[in-house]
Design an enzyme around this catalytic site. Structure first.
Site, PDB file in Angstrom:
ATOM      1  CE  LYS A  35      17.425  10.034 -18.489  1.00  0.00           C
ATOM      2  NZ  LYS A  35      17.077  10.567 -17.140  1.00  0.00           N
ATOM      3  CB  THR A  93      17.098  12.212 -13.775  1.00  0.00           C
ATOM      4  OG1 THR A  93      17.422  11.550 -12.549  1.00  0.00           O
ATOM      5  CG2 THR A  93      18.286  13.045 -14.236  1.00  0.00           C
ATOM      6  CE  LYS A 146      20.324  11.507 -10.382  1.00  0.00           C
ATOM      7  NZ  LYS A 146      19.020  10.871 -10.426  1.00  0.00           N
TER       8      LYS A 146
END
Length: 292
Positions: free
Chosen positions: A235, A91, A167
Site C-alpha cells: 500500500k 500513513t 513518511k
C-alpha cells in the site's frame, strides 16, 4: 489533555497506554469494538464524531479509504468542538492530506499531519520518531502528546503534505533496503557465503541502522512473522508511486519493488512481515524453490 483516539489497530493499541501513562484522558473509537474495549483505562466512544468533542483527536487508520469512510462519510468534522486539534498520524497520500487540510480550515479546526516511523514494538516503548507538519501553534499545543509517544518530533514546516510525503518516501526506502538485501544475499550465497554472515558484516558497519538490522535478521533467519504486514508495505509503495505520478516523477526501483510485492501477495505472503519481499527477490535469483 482530553484526547479522542480513532483507530485501535496494532499501532494504536501500542500508543494509547503511553498517553494514559503520561496523565492524559483517552477516549477511543474503533470499528471493531472488542479491540477498543480491550484497552485498560479508556472510555469507548459510540462514534468517530464523538471523538471530536475533545481537546485533540488522534487518527491512526490503515489507509486513505478508511480515513474517507470514518472521517468524511460520517461528517465527523461538521460538529467538531471549536479549538479541537486533529492529529492525523496515519500513513495517507499527500493528495488526501491536502484535501483534509482544506476541509479542516473550512470547519475552523486545526489540522496537523504527524505520521510516525516505527513498528508497534517501538511504539509500545514510546520511542517513535514523529514527523510533524502543520500550523506551528497547533503543533506546540499537542507537543506533550508527541513527547509521550515518541523519542523525537521532526518539524517539517506548515504544509501537512510535507509530513506525509516524507513518511511514504521513507517507507519506500525501507522496501528498497529489503530488496537490496535480498539481491545482495542472493549474490553472496551464489558464492557459498551464508546470508547471516554477510548481513552481520553490513548491518554492523556501512548499514548499521535499525531497519537494516531488523529486516536483515529476518532474512538471515528466514523468519517473517509480522511486525509490519507486507500488504501494508505494498500500500505504501503504491502511495509513493501515485504521489510521484502526480508530479511527473519516475521511480524505477520502486516499480520493481511493487512488482515483487505483488508477486509476494500472489504467493501467499501478504500477511507476513514486509521483509518477506526478500523471499521473492531470492526466488527470482534462483536460490530457493519456486523461482518466480
Amino acid at each position: 489533555m482530553n484526547i479522542g483516539f480513532i483507530g485501535i489497530g496494532s499501532m494504536g493499541a501500542a500508543m494509547v497506554p503511553n498517553l494514559i501513562k503520561a496523565g492524559h484522558s483517552v477516549k477511543v473509537w474503533n470499528r471493531n469494538l472488542d479491540a477498543a474495549k480491550s484497552l485498560e483505562g479508556v472510555t469507548v466512544l459510540p462514534s468517530p464524531t464523538a471523538a471530536f468533542e475533545n481537546d485533540a483527536v488522534i487518527t491512526m487508520l490503515s489507509d486513505d479509504t478508511a480515513v474517507r469512510s470514518v472521517l468524511l462519510d460520517s461528517k465527523a468534522l461538521d460538529s467538531a468542538r471549536k479549538g479541537c486539534i486533529h492529529i492525523m498520524m496515519a500513513t495517507i497520500s499527500p493528495a488526501l492530506s491536502g484535501e483534509l487540510h482544506d476541509l479542516h480550515r473550512s470547519a475552523g479546526i486545526a489540522y496537523v499531519a504527524a505520521p510516525v516511523l516505527g513498528i508497534p514494538a517501538v511504539a509500545a516503548k514510546g520511542e517513535l520518531n514523529i514527523i510533524a507538519a502543520g500550523n506551528a501553534e497547533a503543533i506546540a499545543t499537542v507537543q506533550p502528546l508527541f513527547n509521550a509517544l515518541g523519542q523525537k518530533t521532526w518539524h517539517l514546516g506548515d504544509d501537512p503534505k510535507y509530513a506525509n510525503v516524507t513518511k511514504i518516501a521513507a517507507n519506500m526506502m525501507i522496501t528498497l533496503a529489503i530488496e537490496s538485501m535480498g539481491e545482495a544475499t542472493a549474490l553472496t550465497e551464489s558464492y557459498g557465503l551464508k546470508a547471516s554472515d554477510f548481513l552481520e558484516v553490513v548491518t554492523n558497519t556501512i548499514f548499521a541502522s535499525p531497519s537494516y538490522k531488523r529486516y536483515g535478521n529476518n532474512i538471515a533467519s528466514n523468519s517473517y512473522e509480522p511486525g509490519f504486514k507486507l500488504t501494508l508495505g505494498l500500500k505504501d509503495v503504491n502511495l509513493a508511486l501515485d504521489a510521484a505520478k502526480a508530479k511527473h516523477t519516475v521511480l524505477p526501483a520502486a516499480e520493481i519493488v511493487r512488482e515483487n510485492l505483488n508477486k509476494a501477495v500472489d504467493q501467499g505472503l501478504g500477511s507476513k512481515d514486509w521483509s518477506a519481499l526478500a523471499k521473492i527477490t531470492r526466488r527470482r535469483a534462483g536460490l530457493e524453490e519456486g523461482v518466480a
